[in-house]
Design a protein around this motif. Structure first.
Motif, PDB file in Angstrom:
ATOM      1  N   ARG A 209     -19.235 -14.823 -42.191  1.00  0.00           N
ATOM      2  CA  ARG A 209     -18.658 -16.136 -41.891  1.00  0.00           C
ATOM      3  C   ARG A 209     -17.425 -16.061 -40.998  1.00  0.00           C
ATOM      4  O   ARG A 209     -17.012 -17.074 -40.422  1.00  0.00           O
ATOM      5  N   GLY A 210     -16.826 -14.884 -40.899  1.00  0.00           N
ATOM      6  CA  GLY A 210     -15.568 -14.753 -40.168  1.00  0.00           C
ATOM      7  C   GLY A 210     -14.390 -15.047 -41.084  1.00  0.00           C
ATOM      8  O   GLY A 210     -14.521 -15.695 -42.122  1.00  0.00           O
ATOM      9  N   VAL A 211     -13.219 -14.580 -40.703  1.00  0.00           N
ATOM     10  CA  VAL A 211     -12.006 -14.809 -41.493  1.00  0.00           C
ATOM     11  C   VAL A 211     -11.571 -16.266 -41.326  1.00  0.00           C
ATOM     12  O   VAL A 211     -11.457 -16.745 -40.193  1.00  0.00           O
ATOM     13  N   PRO A 212     -11.342 -17.002 -42.408  1.00  0.00           N
ATOM     14  CA  PRO A 212     -10.919 -18.409 -42.282  1.00  0.00           C
ATOM     15  C   PRO A 212      -9.605 -18.528 -41.515  1.00  0.00           C
ATOM     16  O   PRO A 212      -8.757 -17.634 -41.566  1.00  0.00           O
ATOM     17  N   ASP A 213      -9.445 -19.645 -40.809  1.00  0.00           N
ATOM     18  CA  ASP A 213      -8.256 -19.846 -39.981  1.00  0.00           C
ATOM     19  C   ASP A 213      -6.967 -19.718 -40.787  1.00  0.00           C
ATOM     20  O   ASP A 213      -5.985 -19.152 -40.305  1.00  0.00           O
ATOM     21  N   HIS A 214      -6.970 -20.232 -42.025  1.00  0.00           N
ATOM     22  CA  HIS A 214      -5.728 -20.206 -42.785  1.00  0.00           C
ATOM     23  C   HIS A 214      -5.366 -18.808 -43.289  1.00  0.00           C
ATOM     24  O   HIS A 214      -4.251 -18.597 -43.773  1.00  0.00           O
ATOM     25  N   CYS A 215      -6.295 -17.848 -43.144  1.00  0.00           N
ATOM     26  CA  CYS A 215      -6.021 -16.466 -43.560  1.00  0.00           C
ATOM     27  C   CYS A 215      -5.789 -15.531 -42.379  1.00  0.00           C
ATOM     28  O   CYS A 215      -5.389 -14.379 -42.575  1.00  0.00           O
ATOM     29  N   LEU A 216      -6.065 -16.001 -41.162  1.00  0.00           N
ATOM     30  CA  LEU A 216      -6.074 -15.116 -40.004  1.00  0.00           C
ATOM     31  C   LEU A 216      -4.765 -14.364 -39.803  1.00  0.00           C
ATOM     32  O   LEU A 216      -4.751 -13.154 -39.561  1.00  0.00           O
ATOM     33  N   GLU A 217      -3.633 -15.076 -39.887  1.00  0.00           N
ATOM     34  CA  GLU A 217      -2.349 -14.440 -39.614  1.00  0.00           C
ATOM     35  C   GLU A 217      -2.061 -13.333 -40.621  1.00  0.00           C
ATOM     36  O   GLU A 217      -1.621 -12.235 -40.249  1.00  0.00           O
TER      37      GLU A 217
END
Length: 250
Positions: free
Chosen positions: A43-51
């Motif tokens: 699914r890819g890394v969620p935006d809120h976890c990316l940083e």
């Protein structure tokens, strides 16, 4: 294959290269279930976890998300509980301790999700860090890795925070304390407001310039529907005057 679909492949490659299992990485993120991290492979890394994930793996968050830009983010620094700053190779080698008097804070900004799109999201701008004295963060017990910056857009918080002001945000404090100023992401829009909790898990957004911007009330269901997320507490702001004062008698 679309770039946003390849994030999971890059994430999987990074864990494999570092020799880290999804269970160990989930533990590193304080997640209870390794399956959550394993799902990111597809699914890819969620935006809120990316940083956070990018910092843990010492890579550029934009590269992790899209494949664009440089992979390595050697300018990043990690901070221990004692406040010591380390070279950002957290999972790759020996730390080198640095004791700075200033701390580099990454800038976050609102940007289109795609060229020409009217829909926006909040992303980090790796090309525009800002420095604050270490003593500012120490005095407020702020973890350096949680501190970010942004620009105030508009006059909704005037005269408290002027249009164009630089603000600093503590992502470690997202719990709402009534009457404090927070940065929020509202369906991709970066907003700065006073926040107040309401019964039933509701939320009130209040502007300092209340004459032009009336209070906004959101019920719990609306908060979820409109993707309202608290980014952190605003702990510092600075405004540059827009003009020099004219000298008298000239």
């Amino acid at each position: 294959m679309k770039k946003n679909k390849t994030c999971g492949l890059r994430f999987k490659m990074l864990l494999k290269t570092a020799g880290i299992s999804t269970t160990d990485f989930a533990h590193l993120l304080n997640y209870d279930k390794a399956q959550t991290v394993h799902n990111w492979y597809t699914r890819g890394v969620p935006d809120h976890c990316l940083e956070e994930v990018a910092r843990k793996l010492s890579v550029n968050s934009e590269w992790l998300k899209t494949g664009d830009g440089p992979k390595d983010a050697r300018h990043l620094r990690l901070v221990s509980d004692s406040g010591d700053t380390f070279d950002a190779q957290a999972l790759r080698g020996v730390y080198t301790v640095v004791e700075p008097t200033e701390v580099d804070l990454p800038f976050f900004k609102e940007a289109p999700v795609a060229p020409g799109s009217h829909k926006t999201h909040v992303i980090v701008d790796n090309h525009q860090p800002m420095r604050l004295p270490r003593s500012y963060l120490d005095a407020l017990d702020i973890n350096y890795a949680d501190a970010i910056c942004a620009h105030m857009i508009g006059n909704s918080m005037a005269e408290k925070i002027g249009d164009g002001s630089t603000i600093a945000i503590d992502r470690g404090l997202t719990q709402i304390v009534d009457g404090e100023i927070y940065a929020i992401e509202h369906d991709g829009m970066l907003r700065i407001k006073y926040l107040h909790r309401l019964p039933g898990n509701g939320l009130r957004l209040r502007s300092h310039n209340s004459a032009e911007y009336p209070d906004e009330i959101f019920r719990a269901a609306q908060i979820e529907e409109q993707n309202i997320r608290v980014l952190g507490w605003v702990f510092w702001s600075a405004t540059l005057n827009k003009r020099r004062p004219p000298l008298p008698f000239l």
